[in-house]
Design a protein around this motif. Sequence first.
Motif, PDB file in Angstrom:
ATOM      1  N   MET A   1       0.843  -1.185   0.000  1.00  0.00           N
ATOM      2  CA  MET A   1       0.000   0.000   0.000  1.00  0.00           C
ATOM      3  C   MET A   1       0.881   1.238   0.000  1.00  0.00           C
ATOM      4  SD  MET A   1      -2.908   0.995   2.734  1.00  0.00           S
ATOM      5  CE  MET A   1      -2.330   2.362   3.697  1.00  0.00           C
ATOM      6  N   THR A   2       0.636   2.140  -0.907  1.00  0.00           N
ATOM      7  CA  THR A   2       1.415   3.362  -0.992  1.00  0.00           C
ATOM      8  C   THR A   2       0.683   4.483  -0.270  1.00  0.00           C
ATOM      9  OG1 THR A   2       2.291   2.674  -3.116  1.00  0.00           O
ATOM     10  CG2 THR A   2       2.462   5.001  -2.585  1.00  0.00           C
ATOM     11  N   ASN A   3       1.401   5.218   0.546  1.00  0.00           N
ATOM     12  CA  ASN A   3       0.828   6.381   1.214  1.00  0.00           C
ATOM     13  C   ASN A   3       0.918   7.563   0.274  1.00  0.00           C
ATOM     14  OD1 ASN A   3       0.470   5.014   3.693  1.00  0.00           O
ATOM     15  ND2 ASN A   3       2.645   5.258   4.120  1.00  0.00           N
ATOM     16  N   SER A   4       0.100   8.575   0.482  1.00  0.00           N
ATOM     17  CA  SER A   4       0.189   9.771  -0.349  1.00  0.00           C
ATOM     18  C   SER A   4       1.274  10.676   0.228  1.00  0.00           C
ATOM     19  CB  SER A   4      -1.152  10.491  -0.401  1.00  0.00           C
ATOM     20  OG  SER A   4      -1.557  10.833   0.898  1.00  0.00           O
ATOM     21  N   ILE A   5       2.515  10.338  -0.096  1.00  0.00           N
ATOM     22  CA  ILE A   5       3.672  11.063   0.404  1.00  0.00           C
ATOM     23  C   ILE A   5       3.910  12.288  -0.472  1.00  0.00           C
ATOM     24  CG2 ILE A   5       6.132  10.842   0.962  1.00  0.00           C
ATOM     25  CD1 ILE A   5       4.311   8.898   2.510  1.00  0.00           C
ATOM     26  N   LEU A   6       4.298  13.382   0.148  1.00  0.00           N
ATOM     27  CA  LEU A   6       4.673  14.610  -0.550  1.00  0.00           C
ATOM     28  C   LEU A   6       3.574  15.169  -1.439  1.00  0.00           C
ATOM     29  CD1 LEU A   6       8.307  13.627  -1.539  1.00  0.00           C
ATOM     30  CD2 LEU A   6       7.565  14.917   0.439  1.00  0.00           C
ATOM     31  N   LYS A   7       2.339  15.018  -1.025  1.00  0.00           N
ATOM     32  CA  LYS A   7       1.239  15.590  -1.785  1.00  0.00           C
ATOM     33  C   LYS A   7       0.605  16.697  -0.968  1.00  0.00           C
ATOM     34  CE  LYS A   7       0.470  11.602  -4.553  1.00  0.00           C
ATOM     35  NZ  LYS A   7      -0.237  10.402  -4.779  1.00  0.00           N
ATOM     36  N   SER A   8       0.138  17.677  -1.625  1.00  0.00           N
ATOM     37  CA  SER A   8      -0.564  18.819  -1.042  1.00  0.00           C
ATOM     38  C   SER A   8       0.203  19.488   0.093  1.00  0.00           C
ATOM     39  CB  SER A   8      -1.971  18.427  -0.576  1.00  0.00           C
ATOM     40  OG  SER A   8      -1.920  17.577   0.541  1.00  0.00           O
ATOM     41  N   GLN A  76       5.771  17.465   6.573  1.00  0.00           N
ATOM     42  CA  GLN A  76       4.910  16.300   6.416  1.00  0.00           C
ATOM     43  C   GLN A  76       5.563  15.140   7.144  1.00  0.00           C
ATOM     44  OE1 GLN A  76       4.022  15.114   2.404  1.00  0.00           O
ATOM     45  NE2 GLN A  76       2.309  13.880   3.065  1.00  0.00           N
ATOM     46  N   ILE A  77       4.786  14.384   7.860  1.00  0.00           N
ATOM     47  CA  ILE A  77       5.284  13.228   8.591  1.00  0.00           C
ATOM     48  C   ILE A  77       5.198  12.017   7.663  1.00  0.00           C
ATOM     49  CG2 ILE A  77       4.952  11.742  10.606  1.00  0.00           C
ATOM     50  CD1 ILE A  77       5.726  14.600  11.313  1.00  0.00           C
ATOM     51  N   VAL A  78       6.293  11.270   7.566  1.00  0.00           N
ATOM     52  CA  VAL A  78       6.320  10.070   6.734  1.00  0.00           C
ATOM     53  C   VAL A  78       6.720   8.899   7.620  1.00  0.00           C
ATOM     54  CG1 VAL A  78       7.379   8.951   4.737  1.00  0.00           C
ATOM     55  CG2 VAL A  78       7.026  11.432   4.725  1.00  0.00           C
ATOM     56  N   PRO A  79       5.868   7.883   7.740  1.00  0.00           N
ATOM     57  CA  PRO A  79       6.254   6.713   8.526  1.00  0.00           C
ATOM     58  C   PRO A  79       7.490   6.046   7.918  1.00  0.00           C
ATOM     59  CG  PRO A  79       3.935   6.609   7.877  1.00  0.00           C
ATOM     60  CD  PRO A  79       4.546   7.757   7.157  1.00  0.00           C
ATOM     61  N   VAL A  80       8.380   5.561   8.753  1.00  0.00           N
ATOM     62  CA  VAL A  80       9.618   4.952   8.277  1.00  0.00           C
ATOM     63  C   VAL A  80       9.324   3.756   7.374  1.00  0.00           C
ATOM     64  CG1 VAL A  80      11.696   3.735   9.044  1.00  0.00           C
ATOM     65  CG2 VAL A  80      10.935   5.756  10.256  1.00  0.00           C
ATOM     66  N   HIS A  81       8.254   3.039   7.635  1.00  0.00           N
ATOM     67  CA  HIS A  81       7.920   1.861   6.836  1.00  0.00           C
ATOM     68  C   HIS A  81       7.127   2.197   5.569  1.00  0.00           C
ATOM     69  CE1 HIS A  81       4.357   2.471   9.332  1.00  0.00           C
ATOM     70  NE2 HIS A  81       3.703   1.927   8.336  1.00  0.00           N
ATOM     71  N   ALA A  82       6.911   3.469   5.289  1.00  0.00           N
ATOM     72  CA  ALA A  82       6.127   3.879   4.130  1.00  0.00           C
ATOM     73  C   ALA A  82       6.780   3.423   2.834  1.00  0.00           C
ATOM     74  CB  ALA A  82       5.964   5.405   4.111  1.00  0.00           C
ATOM     75  N   ARG A 119       8.496  -0.166  -5.838  1.00  0.00           N
ATOM     76  CA  ARG A 119       8.268   0.579  -4.603  1.00  0.00           C
ATOM     77  C   ARG A 119       9.559   0.602  -3.802  1.00  0.00           C
ATOM     78  NH1 ARG A 119       4.501   2.303  -7.013  1.00  0.00           N
ATOM     79  NH2 ARG A 119       2.335   1.714  -6.673  1.00  0.00           N
ATOM     80  N   VAL A 120       9.818   1.739  -3.170  1.00  0.00           N
ATOM     81  CA  VAL A 120      11.025   1.938  -2.367  1.00  0.00           C
ATOM     82  C   VAL A 120      10.585   2.243  -0.943  1.00  0.00           C
ATOM     83  CG1 VAL A 120      13.098   3.350  -2.082  1.00  0.00           C
ATOM     84  CG2 VAL A 120      12.227   2.886  -4.382  1.00  0.00           C
ATOM     85  N   LEU A 121      11.184   1.564   0.023  1.00  0.00           N
ATOM     86  CA  LEU A 121      10.867   1.868   1.416  1.00  0.00           C
ATOM     87  C   LEU A 121      11.518   3.196   1.801  1.00  0.00           C
ATOM     88  CD1 LEU A 121      11.293  -1.569   3.205  1.00  0.00           C
ATOM     89  CD2 LEU A 121       9.175  -0.398   2.622  1.00  0.00           C
ATOM     90  N   PHE A 122      10.781   4.016   2.510  1.00  0.00           N
ATOM     91  CA  PHE A 122      11.283   5.317   2.939  1.00  0.00           C
ATOM     92  C   PHE A 122      12.579   5.165   3.734  1.00  0.00           C
ATOM     93  CE2 PHE A 122      11.430   8.853   5.991  1.00  0.00           C
ATOM     94  CZ  PHE A 122      11.472   9.920   5.104  1.00  0.00           C
ATOM     95  N   ALA A 123      12.627   4.179   4.622  1.00  0.00           N
ATOM     96  CA  ALA A 123      13.831   3.968   5.445  1.00  0.00           C
ATOM     97  C   ALA A 123      15.042   3.663   4.564  1.00  0.00           C
ATOM     98  CB  ALA A 123      13.599   2.838   6.437  1.00  0.00           C
TER      99      ALA A 123
END
Length: 153
Positions: A1-8, A76-82, A119-123
């Motif tokens: 599942m992809t989070n909406s990172i860096l949007k808005s 913006q907060i991004v979970p490490v596992h995102a 997909r790339v893990l944020f961590a």
Amino acid sequence: MTNSILKSLSLPAPEEIEVAIRGQRALATYLSTRLETQKIAIQDADNNTHQIELPTSALTLLMTILGELAAGNAVQIVPVHAELTTQEAANILNVSRPHLVKLLEDGALPFHKTGRHRRVLFADLMKFKDQRDTNSQKAMQELSDLSQEIGLY
């Protein structure tokens, strides 16, 4: 599942900057990092006070967020596992998406596939970015040292 990172993302308004400055100062005055949890009081719209217990780590993070807002930065907060799309990861590294895909395919950065999509893990991305920044700093220092050695300062 992809989070909406860096949007808005939007920069804070001048009023928000002022409130963030005051809030960070007030929180810093009372924050005790020696405790696991701390209690804060919040007033609702009817001026009723509610006491909430929060982890000290969350309040420390809140101070960091307020500091960034006070400096006029969007946060913006991004979970490490995102999981990030290749475009989101490229944006964070400030490179083109094709360049990022080449890094992935060359094995410089771990990824996995969800269907046909990479997909790339944020961590993992942050670890790669830190290493890239360290290597860059080291190379700049070596160039500076070399230029001083040969008298090109």
